[in-house]
Design an enzyme around this catalytic site. Structure first.
Site, PDB file in Angstrom:
ATOM      1  N   ASP A 163       0.283  -1.306   0.075  1.00  0.00           N
ATOM      2  CA  ASP A 163      -0.250   0.293   0.058  1.00  0.00           C
ATOM      3  C   ASP A 163       0.692   1.457   0.360  1.00  0.00           C
ATOM      4  OD1 ASP A 163      -2.849   1.451   0.435  1.00  0.00           O
ATOM      5  OD2 ASP A 163      -1.362   2.151   1.730  1.00  0.00           O
TER       6      ASP A 163
ATOM      7  N   GLY B 131      -5.218   2.504  -0.628  1.00  0.00           N
ATOM      8  CA  GLY B 131      -4.717   1.833  -2.297  1.00  0.00           C
ATOM      9  C   GLY B 131      -4.846   0.442  -1.684  1.00  0.00           C
ATOM     10  N   ASP B 132      -4.839  -0.327  -1.113  1.00  0.00           N
ATOM     11  CA  ASP B 132      -5.617  -1.390  -0.326  1.00  0.00           C
ATOM     12  C   ASP B 132      -7.681  -1.188  -0.749  1.00  0.00           C
ATOM     13  OD1 ASP B 132      -3.382  -3.064  -0.764  1.00  0.00           O
ATOM     14  OD2 ASP B 132      -2.484  -2.363   1.578  1.00  0.00           O
ATOM     15  N   LEU B 133      -7.512  -0.550   0.449  1.00  0.00           N
ATOM     16  CA  LEU B 133      -9.421  -0.968   0.164  1.00  0.00           C
ATOM     17  C   LEU B 133      -9.967   0.496  -0.692  1.00  0.00           C
ATOM     18  CD1 LEU B 133      -9.118   1.468   3.852  1.00  0.00           C
ATOM     19  CD2 LEU B 133      -9.427  -1.005   3.567  1.00  0.00           C
TER      20      LEU B 133
ATOM     21  N   GLY C  61      -9.634  -3.263  -3.247  1.00  0.00           N
ATOM     22  CA  GLY C  61     -10.753  -3.649  -2.737  1.00  0.00           C
ATOM     23  C   GLY C  61     -12.515  -3.902  -3.130  1.00  0.00           C
TER      24      GLY C  61
END
Length: 392
Positions: free
Chosen positions: A145, A173-175, A178
């Site tokens: 991230d 960024g990860d969220l 997703g």
């Protein structure tokens, strides 16, 4: 488990955060999510801490893992073992969705490339999340991230100034990857109703962050201006940001000229003062605006200031700590805390899903939001049950 996706089976091969968050979103909507973990320790986030929670007897659980894996079952499969590979093939045959976030090429090397998956199940929707994309000159790069936040420009826009770039306080960024991934899966499932066939949905941390550049993106692509970090004030609206007052601070937003005039009327300021009459002028003279307002607020404590701003109709708010957010009645009223029963930890409160559903009719609305959420699973907690189901 019931919800809009009741009857949809998701096989979740992901780990860390982007993929697990996407799968959890579908689980929150009622899909059955079977999380496949390696038997040697499971999802990487099971070891990410502190903080950890540990019952008097039993393995400790990472609060990080608990944040991204509610409404799932866990089975352990060694994807280098042929017997376990056959179990995964059977899961794929029955699944509606498969999610993976291996580095590009890894799943194919394990014998589950997209051609194989399509042969096993032509109706399968596959979500593939990578760091920087599955192709292109840097498509094979590992994605974490904070690295993606920097590479995708977000850190250059975040922080007190252009010489002190900072990451966002959560792995955004990860969220976002997703969330975009779940959004793509839902679109592919909808299209499958027309075509009868699944497809591969791809996104990445890079794509997700660039996808939310919003006005900062067009400032460059259309306006030729490169945005830079400038602290807690908006680059295109003034006043809009955090302002100090007696013993604290508040945030306020004047997104229109009428709001600016209301603010000035409340604090006996001249809205037509030279250099302040329009938003464009105020943006150009932002420091003057900040100093003007902070002088007006200097003898007013935060609670009184918020009350005055509310009475004037000026949008404003406080900066809450995380514990304050979860104790706030408005948070609780929106169903953003859920109670679950964990296999080893007992009763837990977890952050809840951000969606609510209502059946609308001539007599009004009836809330249909799902309430029966399942706790994140212990490693391999559904091994026996899932294997028995596959053997039927």
């Amino acid at each position: 488990m019931t919800g809009p996706l009741d009857g949809v089976l998701v096989v979740d091969l992901t780990r860390a955060l982007a993929g697990p968050h996407a799968a959890m979103m579908l689980g929150d909507l009622g899909a059955r999510v079977i999380k496949v973990e390696n038997p040697g320790g499971g999802d990487d986030t099971r070891g990410w801490g502190p903080p950890f929670v540990q019952p008097e007897a039993g393995d400790r659980e990472s609060t990080y893992f608990l944040s991204a894996n509610r409404n799932k079952e866990s089975v352990t499969l060694d994807l280098k073992d042929e017997g376990d590979k056959e179990l995964l093939r059977e899961l794929v045959r029955r699944a509606d969705v498969l999610m993976e976030n291996f580095r590009p090429g890894t799943l194919e090397r394990l014998g589950f490339g997209t051609a194989v998956l399509a042969e096993l199940n032509p109706r399968l929707v596959t979500l593939s999340i990578s760091g920087f994309g599955h192709d292109g000159p840097e498509g094979g790069r590992a994605g974490y991230d904070q690295i993606a936040q920097g590479e995708a420009g977000l850190m250059s826009l975040t922080g007190p100034g252009p010489d002190d770039p900072q990451r966002v306080g959560v792995p955004i960024g990860d969220l976002l990857a997703g969330m975009y991934g779940a959004y793509g899966v839902l679109a592919a499932l909808h299209e499958r109703e027309r075509t009868g066939r699944g497809q591969v949905v791809r996104t990445s941390l890079l794509a997700a962050v660039v996808g939310v550049h919003a006005f900062q993106g067009t400032a460059w692509t259309v306006g030729g201006q490169v945005g830079r970090a400038q602290g807690n004030h908006h680059p295109s609206i003034a006043p809009y940001g955090l302002f100090h007052c007696k013993g604290g601070s508040v945030q306020l937003s004047c997104g229109s000229e009428s709001l600016w005039r209301r603010l000035c009327a409340e604090f006996d300021l001249d809205p037509e003062a030279p250099g302040l009459a329009t938003n464009g002028e105020r943006v150009g003279n932002r420091q003057q605006v900040i100093e003007l307002l902070e002088r007006a607020f200097a003898d007013v404590d935060a609670e009184t200031l918020l009350a005055r701003l509310a009475a004037a109709g000026v949008p404003a708010g406080k900066v809450r700590t995380i514990d304050e957010v979860y104790g706030w009645e408005q948070t609780l009223s929106q169903g953003l805390l859920v109670d679950v029963e964990h296999a080893t930890l007992g009763r837990l409160q977890l952050p809840g899903p951000p969606l609510r559903f209502f059946a609308a009719g001539p007599d009004g609305e009836t809330e249909t939001t799902r309430r029966d959420h399942a706790a994140p699973p212990v490693l391999g907690g559904s091994d026996e049950a899932v294997r028995a189901w596959l053997a039927q």
